[in-house]
Design a protein around this motif. Structure first.
Motif, PDB file in Angstrom:
ATOM      1  N   TYR A  39       0.856  -1.174   0.000  1.00 21.29           N
ATOM      2  CA  TYR A  39       0.000   0.000   0.000  1.00 21.29           C
ATOM      3  C   TYR A  39       0.906   1.243   0.000  1.00 21.29           C
ATOM      4  O   TYR A  39       2.080   1.160   0.361  1.00 21.29           O
ATOM      5  N   GLN A  41       0.701   5.724   0.831  1.00 21.28           N
ATOM      6  CA  GLN A  41      -0.076   6.888   1.249  1.00 21.28           C
ATOM      7  C   GLN A  41       0.756   8.136   0.998  1.00 21.28           C
ATOM      8  O   GLN A  41       1.823   8.306   1.599  1.00 21.28           O
ATOM      9  N   ASN A  45      -3.540  12.258   1.031  1.00 27.21           N
ATOM     10  CA  ASN A  45      -4.333  11.220   0.348  1.00 27.21           C
ATOM     11  C   ASN A  45      -4.619  10.052   1.271  1.00 27.21           C
ATOM     12  O   ASN A  45      -3.931   9.850   2.271  1.00 27.21           O
ATOM     13  N   GLN A  46      -5.611   9.282   0.908  1.00 30.95           N
ATOM     14  CA  GLN A  46      -5.880   8.055   1.640  1.00 30.95           C
ATOM     15  C   GLN A  46      -4.890   6.969   1.226  1.00 30.95           C
ATOM     16  O   GLN A  46      -4.307   7.012   0.141  1.00 30.95           O
ATOM     17  N   ARG A  47      -4.712   6.031   2.098  1.00 33.33           N
ATOM     18  CA  ARG A  47      -3.855   4.894   1.783  1.00 33.33           C
ATOM     19  C   ARG A  47      -4.505   4.079   0.670  1.00 33.33           C
ATOM     20  O   ARG A  47      -5.714   3.840   0.688  1.00 33.33           O
ATOM     21  N   GLU A  48      -3.706   3.677  -0.298  1.00 32.04           N
ATOM     22  CA  GLU A  48      -4.227   2.911  -1.424  1.00 32.04           C
ATOM     23  C   GLU A  48      -3.399   1.649  -1.627  1.00 32.04           C
ATOM     24  O   GLU A  48      -2.196   1.626  -1.391  1.00 32.04           O
TER      25      GLU A  48
END
Length: 116
Positions: A39, A41, A45-48
């Motif tokens: 993942y 981040q 931003n949100q963690r992706e």
């Protein structure tokens, strides 16, 4: 308690490469039990999820990294890797490993910074 430890980040110019590593404490064999993912981040931003590998070896990538990143597993050494090639400034983020979906406490991650 499972502790995930990421390493291998750094500062690299656009077009460069890095290999991230993930290991787990106490030699817990979670990499053979669960789908593992990398993942990231970025600030604000949100963690992706960018890459995942099932226990059967099925692999998926986010469209933004497809063709540039490669996830792999070393069962003998209890490691999961993320090879990142042709890095872009948009790849700048803190990178984490965890199961998919995440089951364990997040580690500290490893910072990847790509300069243009």
């Amino acid at each position: 308690q499972v502790q995930l430890v990421e390493s291998g980040g750094g500062l690299v110019q656009a077009g460069g490469s890095l290999r991230l590593s993930c290991t787990v404490n106490k030699n817990r064999n979670i990499f053979n039990m669960y789908t593992m993912g990398w993942y990231r981040q970025a600030p604000g931003n949100q963690r992706e999820l960018v890459a995942s590998r099932t226990t059967y070896g099925n692999i998926n990538y986010a469209d933004s990294v497809k063709g540039r990143f490669t996830i792999s597993r070393d069962s003998a050494n209890n490691m999961v890797y993320l090879q990142m090639d042709d890095l872009k400034p948009d790849d700048t983020a803190v990178y984490y490993c965890n199961t998919v979906p995440e089951r364990f406490t997040w580690g500290q991650g490893t910072q990847v910074t790509v300069s243009s």
